[in-house]
Write a protein that holds these residues in place. Structure first.
Motif, mmCIF file in Angstrom:
data_model
loop_
_atom_site.group_PDB
_atom_site.id
_atom_site.type_symbol
_atom_site.label_atom_id
_atom_site.label_comp_id
_atom_site.label_asym_id
_atom_site.label_seq_id
_atom_site.Cartn_x
_atom_site.Cartn_y
_atom_site.Cartn_z
ATOM 1 N N PHE A 162 35.623 44.779 55.791
ATOM 2 C CA PHE A 162 35.751 43.567 56.241
ATOM 3 C C PHE A 162 35.699 43.547 57.773
ATOM 4 O O PHE A 162 36.559 44.355 58.449
ATOM 5 C CB PHE A 162 37.123 43.101 55.704
ATOM 6 N N VAL A 163 34.978 42.697 58.262
ATOM 7 C CA VAL A 163 34.940 42.580 59.708
ATOM 8 C C VAL A 163 35.724 41.148 60.130
ATOM 9 O O VAL A 163 34.693 40.105 59.766
ATOM 10 C CB VAL A 163 33.821 42.600 60.476
ATOM 11 N N ILE A 164 36.611 40.957 60.421
ATOM 12 C CA ILE A 164 37.410 39.731 60.603
ATOM 13 C C ILE A 164 36.863 39.074 62.054
ATOM 14 O O ILE A 164 36.985 39.517 62.957
ATOM 15 C CB ILE A 164 38.841 39.742 60.717
ATOM 16 N N LYS B 137 42.819 45.222 46.024
ATOM 17 C CA LYS B 137 42.880 46.419 45.193
ATOM 18 C C LYS B 137 41.934 47.518 45.355
ATOM 19 O O LYS B 137 42.392 48.803 45.285
ATOM 20 C CB LYS B 137 42.842 45.739 43.648
ATOM 21 N N GLU B 138 41.147 47.156 45.926
ATOM 22 C CA GLU B 138 39.821 48.169 46.274
ATOM 23 C C GLU B 138 40.015 48.283 47.887
ATOM 24 O O GLU B 138 39.844 47.469 48.569
ATOM 25 C CB GLU B 138 38.353 47.698 45.983
ATOM 26 N N TYR B 139 40.391 49.413 48.366
ATOM 27 C CA TYR B 139 40.348 49.757 49.891
ATOM 28 C C TYR B 139 39.365 49.694 50.292
ATOM 29 O O TYR B 139 38.229 50.431 50.138
ATOM 30 C CB TYR B 139 41.405 51.057 49.924
ATOM 31 N N SER B 140 39.212 49.005 51.687
ATOM 32 C CA SER B 140 38.232 48.586 52.295
ATOM 33 C C SER B 140 38.351 49.073 53.710
ATOM 34 O O SER B 140 39.625 48.839 54.138
ATOM 35 C CB SER B 140 37.459 47.373 52.246
ATOM 36 N N ALA C 11 36.885 42.947 47.168
ATOM 37 C CA ALA C 11 36.347 44.083 47.616
ATOM 38 C C ALA C 11 35.839 44.995 46.215
ATOM 39 O O ALA C 11 34.881 45.527 46.082
ATOM 40 C CB ALA C 11 37.283 44.950 48.330
ATOM 41 N N ARG C 12 36.726 45.014 45.408
ATOM 42 C CA ARG C 12 36.354 46.024 44.105
ATOM 43 C C ARG C 12 35.180 45.251 43.613
ATOM 44 O O ARG C 12 34.247 46.163 43.215
ATOM 45 C CB ARG C 12 37.528 45.846 43.078
ATOM 46 N N THR C 13 35.064 44.072 43.466
ATOM 47 C CA THR C 13 33.802 43.309 42.916
ATOM 48 C C THR C 13 32.555 43.739 43.019
ATOM 49 O O THR C 13 31.462 44.011 43.027
ATOM 50 C CB THR C 13 34.278 41.925 42.364
ATOM 51 N N VAL C 14 32.702 43.440 44.733
ATOM 52 C CA VAL C 14 31.497 43.212 45.593
ATOM 53 C C VAL C 14 30.837 44.980 45.447
ATOM 54 O O VAL C 14 29.829 45.258 45.649
ATOM 55 C CB VAL C 14 31.416 42.912 47.013
ATOM 56 N N VAL D 179 30.036 36.248 51.517
ATOM 57 C CA VAL D 179 28.734 37.270 51.376
ATOM 58 C C VAL D 179 28.958 38.456 51.850
ATOM 59 O O VAL D 179 29.649 38.765 52.911
ATOM 60 C CB VAL D 179 27.547 36.599 52.156
ATOM 61 N N ALA D 180 28.550 39.582 51.259
ATOM 62 C CA ALA D 180 28.741 40.944 51.627
ATOM 63 C C ALA D 180 27.123 41.251 51.772
ATOM 64 O O ALA D 180 26.494 41.391 51.075
ATOM 65 C CB ALA D 180 29.383 41.819 50.609
#
Length: 265
Positions: free
Chosen positions: A8-10, A30-33, A96-99, A168-169
């Motif tokens: 993630f880039v904020i 839940k998914e560490y990014s 995050a987990r989904t993408v 979007v990812a």
């Protein structure tokens, strides 16, 4: 613990009252990014929030603007999958987990995007006319069958931009460079999707709402529409898909959707 796949880039600008809520949503996944922040308007407010949440802040010393800031933000990430998190928006814990899971299931992902809700006056809006239209337009991309079809995704884009930009990812290694062109003020994302649509690979649509996009009077899209509208940009985009006379008709219809970016509609 950080993900070697996703960042993630904020993108932070000035002193948004919603920035901390965005930060909280991405660090609570839940998914560490990897979570970093990029800004072309460094200030004490942003620095304090980065210190509070132990986030590295990258400061753009070069040219600034919407697309320039997005390109700088992506350049700060080291993973193959990057989400440009808009500072006013909120990402649900399974985003995050989904993408990341979707990224691993396709041979050549281009972009992975999700359904979304809106935030208006602090309330989550799950359905309205615009959201329903966009969901209907994206039905062909719900499964794997047409995700790699250039014809299908170009037909969808020929009727407007149904893809929610902050959802979007980007699979950055599979996309043309530069990712964005410094051309439009409001349709820079639609222009990018049109360019990507010509590439070999998959547009992956996750039909579950996994983030919320905030509609408010200080947003760039709302401000631009209030100042000038965006008919010229829309017309230029429609001409990429249609003869001029059809593009003019579509612009007149598409203009009605601008009302949905007003906080009070």
């Amino acid at each position: 613990m950080t993900s070697k796949i996703h960042t993630f880039v904020i993108c932070a600008y000035k002193e948004s009252q919603y920035l901390e809520e965005c930060i909280k949503s991405v660090v609570a996944q839940k998914e560490y990014s990897e979570v970093i922040l990029a800004t072309s308007t460094p200030n004490e407010y942003i620095d304090n929030l980065c210190d509070k949440y132990n986030i590295i802040c990258y400061k753009n010393q070069g040219e600034s603007g919407i697309t320039q800031d997005w390109m700088f933000a992506v350049s700060c990430a080291k993973t193959p999958l990057v989400t440009i998190a808009h500072q006013d928006d909120v990402y649900f814990e399974n985003y995050a987990r989904t993408v990341v899971e979707a990224y691993s299931k396709y041979r050549k992902p281009l972009i992975i995007f999700t359904d979304y809700w809106e935030i208006r006056n602090g309330e989550y809006v799950k359905r309205n006319k615009l959201l329903n239209i966009k969901r209907f337009m994206l039905i062909p991309l719900r499964g794997k069958c047409f995700s790699g079809s250039k014809w299908v995704r170009r037909r969808i884009l020929s009727l407007g931009s149904a893809i929610c930009c902050p959802s979007v990812a980007y699979a950055v290694n599979n996309l043309p460079q530069p990712l964005f062109l410094n051309h439009f003020r409001t349709n820079e994302d639609w222009e990018a999707w049109e360019r990507y649509s010509k590439c070999d690979g998959d547009f992956i649509y996750c039909k579950e709402p996994l983030m919320a996009h905030r509609i408010h009077e200080e947003s760039e899209t709302t401000a631009t529409i209030q100042e000038t509208g965006r008919s010229e940009e829309d017309y230029e985009m429609f001409k990429k898909f249609w003869p001029n006379w059809i593009a003019k008709i579509l612009v007149s219809k598409y203009k009605e959707s601008e009302k949905s970016n007003s906080l009070y509609n």
